[in-house]
Design a protein around this motif. Structure first.
Motif, PDB file in Angstrom:
ATOM      1  N   TYR A 188       0.823  -1.212   0.000  1.00 36.40           N
ATOM      2  CA  TYR A 188       0.000   0.000   0.000  1.00 36.40           C
ATOM      3  C   TYR A 188       0.857   1.261   0.000  1.00 36.40           C
ATOM      4  O   TYR A 188       0.584   2.223  -0.711  1.00 36.40           O
ATOM      5  CB  TYR A 188      -0.927  -0.021   1.222  1.00 36.40           C
ATOM      6  N   GLN A 246      -9.106  -3.302  -4.235  1.00 36.92           N
ATOM      7  CA  GLN A 246      -8.473  -2.529  -5.296  1.00 36.92           C
ATOM      8  C   GLN A 246      -9.216  -1.217  -5.540  1.00 36.92           C
ATOM      9  O   GLN A 246     -10.443  -1.170  -5.537  1.00 36.92           O
ATOM     10  CB  GLN A 246      -8.446  -3.351  -6.584  1.00 36.92           C
ATOM     11  N   ASP A 247      -8.462  -0.161  -5.749  1.00 34.33           N
ATOM     12  CA  ASP A 247      -9.007   1.179  -6.020  1.00 34.33           C
ATOM     13  C   ASP A 247      -9.862   1.700  -4.864  1.00 34.33           C
ATOM     14  O   ASP A 247     -10.734   2.546  -5.081  1.00 34.33           O
ATOM     15  CB  ASP A 247      -9.838   1.190  -7.318  1.00 34.33           C
ATOM     16  N   ARG A 264     -12.293   0.398  -3.266  1.00 31.93           N
ATOM     17  CA  ARG A 264     -13.736   0.179  -3.437  1.00 31.93           C
ATOM     18  C   ARG A 264     -14.389  -0.385  -2.174  1.00 31.93           C
ATOM     19  O   ARG A 264     -15.588  -0.191  -1.957  1.00 31.93           O
ATOM     20  CB  ARG A 264     -13.989  -0.775  -4.619  1.00 31.93           C
ATOM     21  N   SER A 309     -18.366   1.776  -6.942  1.00 33.82           N
ATOM     22  CA  SER A 309     -17.491   2.883  -7.321  1.00 33.82           C
ATOM     23  C   SER A 309     -16.427   3.096  -6.250  1.00 33.82           C
ATOM     24  O   SER A 309     -16.636   2.797  -5.069  1.00 33.82           O
ATOM     25  CB  SER A 309     -18.306   4.161  -7.505  1.00 33.82           C
ATOM     26  N   PRO A 310     -15.255   3.600  -6.620  1.00 32.76           N
ATOM     27  CA  PRO A 310     -14.180   3.800  -5.637  1.00 32.76           C
ATOM     28  C   PRO A 310     -14.548   4.852  -4.597  1.00 32.76           C
ATOM     29  O   PRO A 310     -15.292   5.796  -4.868  1.00 32.76           O
ATOM     30  CB  PRO A 310     -13.000   4.274  -6.504  1.00 32.76           C
ATOM     31  N   ARG A 314     -12.987   7.694  -1.648  1.00 29.98           N
ATOM     32  CA  ARG A 314     -11.842   8.613  -1.630  1.00 29.98           C
ATOM     33  C   ARG A 314     -10.802   8.111  -0.621  1.00 29.98           C
ATOM     34  O   ARG A 314     -10.653   8.635   0.467  1.00 29.98           O
ATOM     35  CB  ARG A 314     -12.306  10.026  -1.271  1.00 29.98           C
ATOM     36  N   LYS A 315     -10.151   7.023  -1.006  1.00 24.34           N
ATOM     37  CA  LYS A 315      -9.082   6.420  -0.209  1.00 24.34           C
ATOM     38  C   LYS A 315      -9.528   6.043   1.198  1.00 24.34           C
ATOM     39  O   LYS A 315      -8.798   6.242   2.180  1.00 24.34           O
ATOM     40  CB  LYS A 315      -7.871   7.361  -0.156  1.00 24.34           C
TER      41      LYS A 315
END
Length: 741
Positions: A468, A614-615, A617, A640-641, A643-644
């Motif tokens: 990461y 991943q991303d 999500r 949808s992803p 924001r971290k």
């Protein structure tokens, strides 16, 4: 002669060879045979030819004889009598055929009804009451029906409210109301649509008791016949009482008692005039006007009912005005509580447990109402505060005992907005939360928490898994690698033990979803549900015993007859106790110095693992004590992803808030084997001899099967720069980590 003919305008005809004497022969009107004429009919004068007219005298005007005028009148009267007779005749024929058609329709409709003598008032629909572990009512399912209430026990204005708005002439008709039907037809024509209905209370009762809700002419005719039968068999008060105890009021409530309890939290015997008007108003459109979902619409309809009651002299104008101006509604909020996710899940498994339900039942569950409220608040409040910042719209939480008894379940942030259960039905990528199954497979293959593996860049035929932080720490222990969630080490271990063996381990512990046996399984790319992942962590918390997540403990009837009792799990040992202890040792470190450092329960030994897909999500944290195993997932329904949002952030915060409250007042207990001297002392005795096998190459092992590690050789302790506290010595480090010193 020729000149005379010419002067009179005569025309010479061609002779075509005829003799002149014959060619001049012509018939005059006098020479023709007169046709038969009616003496009464006036004769039409024969016009004279031009050569016969007198140039000096005009022809005389002929007058119609009086006898002819009188004959016309007689003929007109005769024709009128004939038309009237024909009208009577065809009217009689039409009436006869209409009567035959009506009789035929009645016979046809009656033939499609059950025999009238066999019709009985059907039983109440079954009710499913779901109670918590403390016996309190959590939710109701099925067609909720309150107890029957006698008409004499209700306040008089309650039944009058229904009569005023639904059937003003209830006590004067015989089941159908022709005046009401005519009035409704006129209103519908004027409004060019269906604005009013002409059904009586008796017809509505017939429909509710015996018929479906389809809108067809056949069903309407059946409704009429059944209404007439009900009127013949029952008194008006009996029909009204049946109606009030069976009509649907929305939100699953049947009957005034159930509706009053659902909306006002009290018996129908105690409703006010305003509340009675609101209940009566719901019948028109119960789903649309339910006061806990549409308070404005219910209030507007109640005012119409109050006006109708005043118009019908059922209440005074002063009462109506007072109720409209100052309503005393105390409407309970809609069933948006997250416990409804639990109720829906129970509804899905009931058929497997007791079969088809034909009687009201009580379902006893493992749900703790207090913990359910805490879990709901933790999800809702955290999302309300940070959902915009992290672009996270949904969350789920499952908490169960180490034996698999579900104590709390949240399937989403708002049940009223979405009934989709993200705790049971949704399947998402667990990310690093799946890594304990890789490490357990390695431990069962002979490795230990202090086995050294290499954290370095990896290239598998073009696939380059990274950590990461994009940092690499070189030689690390398995404990360090799991605590810091190092991806390269997890992938290397997965390839070392074989992806197929990892799949077998996960399935053995309770994962039921399909898992792809490929190298990426080490990073949690196969989708699982929250409840199965939490259930698969339970063996770590209970010493290695397999569990089946469950919520139903007993099902009984209202009379006390037991229909189902859950039997204890017989899954046996799915992890050897010493391997479970090693895994607890490793996952304890995740909360002490790893990715879940914020997850802390004062006085309790807790372990777990974070996960981020991943991303970004999906964000997960599955953590446990000897008391509870709790998993939290946060993400978006459309995948949808975020924001971290990571597993060590929001999920850990939700988990910590819930678990701290859940453990208040509970006697402290350690995780199985973690406090037993035998394992720890043995581990300490061999700590100085802990060795590590050389790190496997990046090349994928042929066949993907498990490969035992090479012979161990003494190895130096972990790199101090990668793990500062490791330099203090393994014994002291383990003691500090295990007992929080």
């Amino acid at each position: 002669m020729a000149w005379g003919r010419k002067k009179r305008g005569g025309r010479e005809e061609p002779l075509f060879g005829l003799p002149a004497a014959l060619a001049d022969l012509r018939l005059s009107p006098e020479d023709r045979i007169p046709a038969a004429v009616d003496d009464d009919k006036p004769k039409k004068p024969v016009p004279k030819r031009k050569h016969e007219e007198d140039d000096d005298e005009p022809p005389p005007r002929e007058r119609k004889p009086r006898a002819a005028k009188g004959g016309a009148k007689r003929r007109a009267k005769s024709r009128g009598r004939i038309r009237f007779g024909r009208l009577i005749y065809w009217g009689a024929v039409l009436g006869l055929w209409t009567a035959i058609a009506i009789i035929g329709v009645v016979v046809w409709v009656g033939a499609h009804l059950p025999a009238i003598q066999s019709l009985e008032i059907p039983k109440r629909p079954p009710t499913i009451q779901i109670v918590g572990v403390d016996g309190s009512l959590l939710a109701s399912r099925g067609e909720m029906a309150g107890t029957n209430v006698a008409l004499k026990d209700l306040p008089p204005y309650l039944p009058k409210a229904f009569i005023a708005i639904e059937d003003r002439r209830f006590y004067s008709h015989y089941g159908i109301d022709p005046i009401g039907i005519a009035r409704a037809a006129v209103a519908n024509i004027l409004h060019r649509g269906v604005s009013q209905g002409g059904s009586t209370l008796t017809q509505q009762l017939a429909k509710n008791l015996f018929l479906t809700q389809e809108r067809t002419m056949a069903r309407k005719l059946q409704e009429v016949e059944l209404a007439l039968w009900l009127e013949r068999k029952h008194s008006k008060n009996e029909i009204l009482e049946l109606y009030l105890n069976r009509v649907y009021f929305g939100s699953g409530a049947y009957g005034v008692e159930a509706a009053s309890q659902r909306y006002f939290g009290k018996s129908a015997k105690n409703v006010t005039v305003a509340e009675a008007a609101m209940l009566a108003g719901l019948v028109k459109s119960p789903s649309r006007l339910a006061p806990n979902r549409n308070p404005e619409g219910a209030e507007a309809r109640a005012q119409i009912v109050l006006a109708a009651m005043a118009e019908g002299k059922f209440i005074s104008a002063a009462q109506a005005k007072a109720s409209i101006g100052h309503p005393s509604y105390k409407v309970k909020p809609a069933g948006a509580g997250t416990v409804n996710y639990v109720a829906d899940w129970i509804g899905e498994v009931l058929d497997d447990l007791v079969g088809q339900i034909d009687q009201s039942i009580v379902v006893e569950t493992t749900i703790d109402p207090k913990l359910q409220s805490v879990a709901e608040a933790a999800i809702i409040d955290e999302l309300a505060a940070k959902s915009v910042k992290f672009n996270v719209t949904q969350g789920a939480l499952v908490a169960m005992t180490p034996e698999g008894a579900v104590r709390a379940m949240v399937g989403g942030r708002n049940y009223a907005d979405s009934q989709y259960n993200r705790a049971v039905t949704a399947k998402r990528q667990p990310g690093s939360a799946f890594k304990p199954f890789i490490y357990l497979t390695a431990i069962e293959g002979g490795l230990t928490p202090e086995t050294i593996r290499q954290d370095a860049p990896l290239d598998l035929k073009g696939w380059k898994p990274e950590n990461y932080t994009h940092e690499y720490f070189g030689s690390v222990t398995l404990t360090q690698a799991l605590a810091m969630s190092l991806n390269t080490v997890a992938v290397r271990l997965g390839l070392e033990v074989g992806p197929k063996n990892v799949v077998r381990t996960a399935h053995r512990l309770g994962i039921s979803s399909k898992l792809e046996a490929n190298p990426s399984i080490a990073l949690g790319t196969s989708e699982v549900s929250v409840i199965e992942l939490v259930g698969a962590y339970a063996p770590f918390a209970n010493g290695g015993l397999g569990v089946s997540p469950h919520v139903v403990t007993k099902i009984r009837t209202h009379e006390g007859k037991v229909l189902y009792v859950r039997q204890p799990d017989r899954l046996g040992q799915v992890i050897e106790p010493r391997h479970a202890a090693m895994m607890n040792t490793m996952m304890l470190e995740t909360l002490l110095s790893g990715t879940a450092r914020k997850a802390e329960i004062p006085g309790w030994m807790a372990a777990g693992k974070t996960g981020t897909s991943q991303d970004f999500r999906d964000a997960w944290f599955i953590g446990y004590t000897a008391n509870l195993v709790t998993g939290v997932w946060l993400g978006n329904d459309d995948n949808s992803p975020t924001r971290k949002a990571t597993g060590g952030g929001l999920p850990v915060e939700v988990w910590t808030r819930f678990m701290r409250t859940a453990h208040q007042g509970v006697p402290v207990a350690s995780l199985p084997n973690a406090q037993r001297g035998g394992f720890i002392s043995n581990l300490f005795q061999t700590a100085s001899q802990v060795s590590a096998a050389p790190a496997p190459s990046a090349q994928v092992p042929q066949g993907g099967g498990y490969r035992p590690p090479p012979a161990r050789t003494p190895a130096p302790p972990p790199n101090p720069s990668a793990r500062p506290e490791a330099a203090a010595g393994l014994d002291g480090w383990l003691v500090d980590r295990l007992f929080g010193r």
